[in-house]
Motif scaffolding. Structure first.
Motif, PDB file in Angstrom:
ATOM      1  N   TYR A 114      21.399  18.657  48.652  1.00 20.07           N
ATOM      2  CA  TYR A 114      20.444  18.177  47.650  1.00 20.07           C
ATOM      3  C   TYR A 114      20.503  18.993  46.361  1.00 20.07           C
ATOM      4  CZ  TYR A 114      18.577  15.653  51.657  1.00 20.07           C
ATOM      5  OH  TYR A 114      18.445  14.835  52.752  1.00 20.07           O
ATOM      6  N   GLY A 115      21.133  20.168  46.400  1.00 20.15           N
ATOM      7  CA  GLY A 115      21.290  20.967  45.202  1.00 20.15           C
ATOM      8  C   GLY A 115      20.001  21.567  44.683  1.00 20.15           C
ATOM      9  N   LEU A 116      19.076  21.920  45.583  1.00 19.52           N
ATOM     10  CA  LEU A 116      17.773  22.437  45.169  1.00 19.52           C
ATOM     11  C   LEU A 116      17.454  23.763  45.863  1.00 19.52           C
ATOM     12  CD1 LEU A 116      15.872  19.028  45.249  1.00 19.52           C
ATOM     13  CD2 LEU A 116      16.628  20.267  43.207  1.00 19.52           C
ATOM     14  N   PRO A 117      18.336  24.776  45.727  1.00 20.23           N
ATOM     15  CA  PRO A 117      18.106  26.046  46.423  1.00 20.23           C
ATOM     16  C   PRO A 117      16.880  26.793  45.931  1.00 20.23           C
ATOM     17  CG  PRO A 117      19.941  26.258  44.882  1.00 20.23           C
ATOM     18  CD  PRO A 117      19.590  24.804  44.945  1.00 20.23           C
ATOM     19  N   GLY A 118      16.455  26.534  44.685  1.00 17.32           N
ATOM     20  CA  GLY A 118      15.295  27.232  44.170  1.00 17.32           C
ATOM     21  C   GLY A 118      14.003  26.868  44.873  1.00 17.32           C
ATOM     22  N   LEU A 119      13.989  25.774  45.618  1.00 17.08           N
ATOM     23  CA  LEU A 119      12.785  25.410  46.360  1.00 17.08           C
ATOM     24  C   LEU A 119      12.574  26.300  47.571  1.00 17.08           C
ATOM     25  CD1 LEU A 119      12.822  21.491  46.324  1.00 17.08           C
ATOM     26  CD2 LEU A 119      11.807  23.089  44.698  1.00 17.08           C
ATOM     27  N   ARG A 120      13.652  26.853  48.142  1.00 15.14           N
ATOM     28  CA  ARG A 120      13.578  27.684  49.337  1.00 15.14           C
ATOM     29  C   ARG A 120      12.879  26.958  50.485  1.00 15.14           C
ATOM     30  NH1 ARG A 120      17.234  29.150  49.089  1.00 15.14           N
ATOM     31  NH2 ARG A 120      17.002  30.819  50.612  1.00 15.14           N
ATOM     32  N   ILE A 121      13.274  25.734  50.721  1.00 10.85           N
ATOM     33  CA  ILE A 121      12.730  24.943  51.826  1.00 10.85           C
ATOM     34  C   ILE A 121      13.867  24.601  52.780  1.00 10.85           C
ATOM     35  CG2 ILE A 121      11.687  22.753  52.522  1.00 10.85           C
ATOM     36  CD1 ILE A 121       9.662  24.516  51.211  1.00 10.85           C
ATOM     37  N   GLY A 122      13.785  25.143  53.990  1.00 16.99           N
ATOM     38  CA  GLY A 122      14.721  24.818  55.051  1.00 16.99           C
ATOM     39  C   GLY A 122      13.956  24.375  56.274  1.00 16.99           C
TER      40      GLY A 122
END
Length: 380
Positions: free
Chosen positions: A220-228
């Motif tokens: 999704y290209g959204l590492p800044g969310l820090r949601i795994g």
């Protein structure tokens, strides 16, 4: 545990190199771009957001949205984490004890072996370099001991981008089921397969003792969310993981949860955008490597947005990666970053990424470097 070689390398170069040519995530976006894609009044939603603690398990609507990315799972089968690394760490800690044994595929994302090695005995099983990085199932079967508790895989693989043939995947599950083993499956590149026909089921859909790890960071290209998250049908295992999370992040950030729900609501559009960019960049890589057939062995990965070509030039891949970042600001990951403590891993390869914008600029810098140092090998 030994230093995390990849992160040590990144701490030196990731935000200093001009051309990040080894990024493991797809192109990200701004909050405004995500809001425009998802629609609605994002500012109003965030203005009204309560910034207190959130649920350790993750917000109910977030877990429901994540469950919707699986074929058979429900929100109760999902536990959210602060990124994928926390989930991996917690899973190894609650599934393994000092008297246990684990089996890990090699090469791998270092934490997959370093974390269990800090707990118990671990055996490495190779991805066969000369067979498109196919997992050696015979070696895996031979590695099983009476105290083996867990098998850890990563599909598509980091760094090789390899998948398993479906028959091998089914055979692996049969082996795990026959021995009562947990299967920890890192699936952060799921949905970025080059050929959708080769896409594998997510392990938690296919096996009752599987844990599927995923994250908003990669596909999704959204590492800044820090949601795994970890998806698992064994809710007793999820409960233990939730209790262990109390000692780690406790809960996720409320704004990140809202934004992750928003992103998952338009997941098809985000994935289509990212796949289109990857296709363009793969064509650029094809053209680049075709100009240097005596320096590189190049083949398309099966999935993900990274590949692991071989460097065959003088002085070796470590010098190549060091000199090219120092002289041209091109960041690549050399094979030493993927050194295994379990078995020998390839020592002549490097990781290159193709999920972000700017690949053409990085390749131009690579050409300049090669023309200076390998002018005996003409580039087209």
């Amino acid at each position: 545990m030994r230093d995390f070689a990849l992160e040590v390398h990144f701490s030196r170069w990731e935000f200093n190199a001009r051309h990040h040519m080894t990024a493991s995530d797809a192109e990200s976006m701004t909050l405004g771009e995500l809001a425009a894609m998802a629609g609605g009044d994002v500012r109003a939603g965030l203005d009204d957001l309560w910034l207190g603690y959130t649920e350790t398990w993750g917000a109910p609507d977030l877990r429901a949205a994540i469950a919707g990315t699986y074929e058979t799972l429900e929100a109760g089968d999902i536990l959210c984490f602060a990124g994928a690394e926390e989930g991996l760490y917690a899973a190894m800690r609650i599934l393994l004890g000092p008297d246990d044994h684990a089996i890990v595929a090699v090469p791998n994302y270092q934490a997959a072996e370093t974390v269990p090695l800090g707990i118990c005995a671990v055996t490495g099983v190779p991805l066969l370099e000369d067979d498109r990085w196919r997992l050696d199932l015979d070696a895996l079967q031979a590695a099983i001991r009476p105290n083996t508790r867990l098998v850890s895989i990563n599909l598509p693989n980091n760094p090789t981008g390899a998948l398993m043939p479906r028959a091998d995947f089914d055979a692996l599950i049969a082996i795990c089921r026959g021995h009562g083993l947990y299967l920890f499956s890192d699936e952060v590149y799921h949905l970025l397969e080059q050929d959708p026909q080769k896409r594998l089921p997510q392990a938690a859909d296919a096996y009752e003792k599987a844990l599927s790890l995923n994250v908003m960071s990669k596909a999704y290209g959204l590492p800044g969310l820090r949601i795994g998250w970890i998806a698992c049908r064994d809710r007793a295992v999820l409960q233990k993981l939730e209790r262990y999370k109390h000692y780690l992040s406790i809960c996720n950030a409320a704004p990140s949860e809202r934004l992750a729900v928003m992103a998952l609501s338009v997941r098809d559009r985000i994935l289509a955008r990212n796949r289109a960019l990857m296709t363009e960049n793969l064509a650029r890589l094809d053209a680049f490597f075709a100009d240097y057939p005596h320096l590189f062995d190049w083949a398309h990965p099966d999935g993900g947005c990274i590949a692991y070509p071989r460097y065959r030039g003088r002085n070796g891949v470590e010098a190549f990666c060091r000199e090219i970042v120092e002289e041209e600001g091109v960041l690549l990951l050399p094979a030493s970053v993927y050194r295994s403590e379990l078995i020998a891993a390839p020592a002549d390869r490097f990781r290159i990424g193709f999920g972000r914008r700017g690949v053409e600029d990085g390749l131009a810098a690579m050409r300049r470097f090669l023309q200076r140092h390998h002018n005996d090998i003409a580039a087209a």
